[in-house]
Motif scaffolding. Structure first.
Motif, PDB file in Angstrom:
ATOM      1  N   UNK A 229      -9.271   5.321   1.648  1.00 56.81           N
ATOM      2  CA  UNK A 229      -9.326   6.544   2.430  1.00 56.81           C
ATOM      3  C   UNK A 229      -8.879   6.205   3.854  1.00 56.81           C
ATOM      4  N   UNK A 230      -8.150   7.121   4.483  1.00 58.71           N
ATOM      5  CA  UNK A 230      -7.658   6.878   5.836  1.00 58.71           C
ATOM      6  C   UNK A 230      -7.728   8.152   6.654  1.00 58.71           C
ATOM      7  N   UNK A 231      -7.800   7.978   7.963  1.00 57.32           N
ATOM      8  CA  UNK A 231      -7.883   9.126   8.870  1.00 57.32           C
ATOM      9  C   UNK A 231      -6.949   8.926  10.047  1.00 57.32           C
ATOM     10  N   UNK A 232      -6.416  10.039  10.521  1.00 65.46           N
ATOM     11  CA  UNK A 232      -5.605   9.990  11.720  1.00 65.46           C
ATOM     12  C   UNK A 232      -5.920  11.191  12.569  1.00 65.46           C
ATOM     13  N   UNK A 233      -5.829  10.987  13.879  1.00 64.68           N
ATOM     14  CA  UNK A 233      -6.106  12.058  14.829  1.00 64.68           C
ATOM     15  C   UNK A 233      -4.808  12.776  15.117  1.00 64.68           C
TER      16      UNK A 233
ATOM     17  N   UNK B 198       0.846  -1.180   0.000  1.00 62.06           N
ATOM     18  CA  UNK B 198       0.000   0.000   0.000  1.00 62.06           C
ATOM     19  C   UNK B 198       0.891   1.243   0.000  1.00 62.06           C
ATOM     20  N   UNK B 199       0.542   2.204  -0.870  1.00 61.81           N
ATOM     21  CA  UNK B 199       1.386   3.384  -0.995  1.00 61.81           C
ATOM     22  C   UNK B 199       0.584   4.664  -0.824  1.00 61.81           C
ATOM     23  N   UNK B 200       1.271   5.683  -0.368  1.00 52.69           N
ATOM     24  CA  UNK B 200       0.692   6.999  -0.142  1.00 52.69           C
ATOM     25  C   UNK B 200       0.352   7.661  -1.466  1.00 52.69           C
TER      26      UNK B 200
ATOM     27  N   UNK C 251      -5.879  23.434   4.739  1.00 50.03           N
ATOM     28  CA  UNK C 251      -4.895  24.445   4.384  1.00 50.03           C
ATOM     29  C   UNK C 251      -3.596  23.839   3.879  1.00 50.03           C
ATOM     30  N   UNK C 252      -3.304  22.614   4.311  1.00 47.96           N
ATOM     31  CA  UNK C 252      -2.066  21.952   3.901  1.00 47.96           C
ATOM     32  C   UNK C 252      -2.387  20.645   3.194  1.00 47.96           C
ATOM     33  N   UNK C 253      -1.641  20.399   2.123  1.00 50.98           N
ATOM     34  CA  UNK C 253      -1.791  19.143   1.385  1.00 50.98           C
ATOM     35  C   UNK C 253      -0.417  18.569   1.067  1.00 50.98           C
ATOM     36  N   UNK C 254      -0.399  17.281   0.797  1.00 54.10           N
ATOM     37  CA  UNK C 254       0.834  16.589   0.430  1.00 54.10           C
ATOM     38  C   UNK C 254       0.488  15.544  -0.616  1.00 54.10           C
ATOM     39  N   UNK C 255       1.397  15.370  -1.589  1.00 56.25           N
ATOM     40  CA  UNK C 255       1.143  14.435  -2.676  1.00 56.25           C
ATOM     41  C   UNK C 255       2.366  13.565  -2.939  1.00 56.25           C
ATOM     42  N   UNK C 256       2.103  12.345  -3.379  1.00 53.76           N
ATOM     43  CA  UNK C 256       3.177  11.518  -3.891  1.00 53.76           C
ATOM     44  C   UNK C 256       3.674  12.123  -5.202  1.00 53.76           C
ATOM     45  N   UNK C 257       4.958  11.970  -5.467  1.00 53.95           N
ATOM     46  CA  UNK C 257       5.523  12.535  -6.691  1.00 53.95           C
ATOM     47  C   UNK C 257       4.830  12.001  -7.936  1.00 53.95           C
TER      48      UNK C 257
ATOM     49  N   UNK D 171       2.924  10.040   5.600  1.00 55.67           N
ATOM     50  CA  UNK D 171       2.787   9.335   4.326  1.00 55.67           C
ATOM     51  C   UNK D 171       2.831   7.822   4.486  1.00 55.67           C
ATOM     52  N   UNK D 172       3.032   7.335   5.698  1.00 56.21           N
ATOM     53  CA  UNK D 172       3.085   5.893   5.921  1.00 56.21           C
ATOM     54  C   UNK D 172       1.746   5.380   6.431  1.00 56.21           C
ATOM     55  N   UNK D 173       1.299   4.259   5.903  1.00 57.59           N
ATOM     56  CA  UNK D 173       0.004   3.712   6.335  1.00 57.59           C
ATOM     57  C   UNK D 173      -0.082   3.461   7.835  1.00 57.59           C
TER      58      UNK D 173
END
Length: 124
Positions: free
Chosen positions: A96-100, A45-47, A56-62, A106-108
């Protein structure tokens, strides 16, 4: 506790677009960092992308930068993944994943809650 349900997957030709949605239950959705991951057959599984609780902030795999866009609507308890210019190598089950927390990991293993996944297949 958050429950996640993904929708919007399907079969599309290369160069096409899809929009995935992830509906979340729970009163504290707006406090969670949300992420999208994918897993192709025989691969880990990959990010793909992540978004902060306010958006306001986002991050993407290359591999998806410039083609995919993550967004969220806290009023609807929903996070989206707009996927454009799809390629056959984008074929995978998307989760889809969520974290508190506020960090866009980027790691599962850093995500606490997961949906059941939705299949995206891109034909050449």
């Amino acid at each position: 506790q958050v429950q996640l349900v993904e929708t919007g997957g399907g079969l599309v030709q290369a160069g096409g677009s899809l929009r995935l949605s992830c509906a979340a239950s729970g009163r504290t959705f707006s406090s969670y960092t949300m992420g999208w991951f994918r897993q192709a057959p025989g691969k880990e599984r990959e990010f793909v992308a992540a978004i902060s609780w306010r958006g306001a902030s986002t991050s993407y795999a290359e591999s998806v930068k410039g083609r995919f866009t993550i967004s969220r609507d806290n009023a609807k308890n929903t996070v989206y993944l707009q996927m454009n210019s799809l390629k056959p190598e984008d074929t995978a089950v998307y989760y889809c994943a969520a974290r508190d927390g506020s960090v866009l990991y980027t790691l599962p293993r850093n995500y606490n809650y997961w949906g059941q996944g939705t299949q995206v297949t891109v034909s050449s």
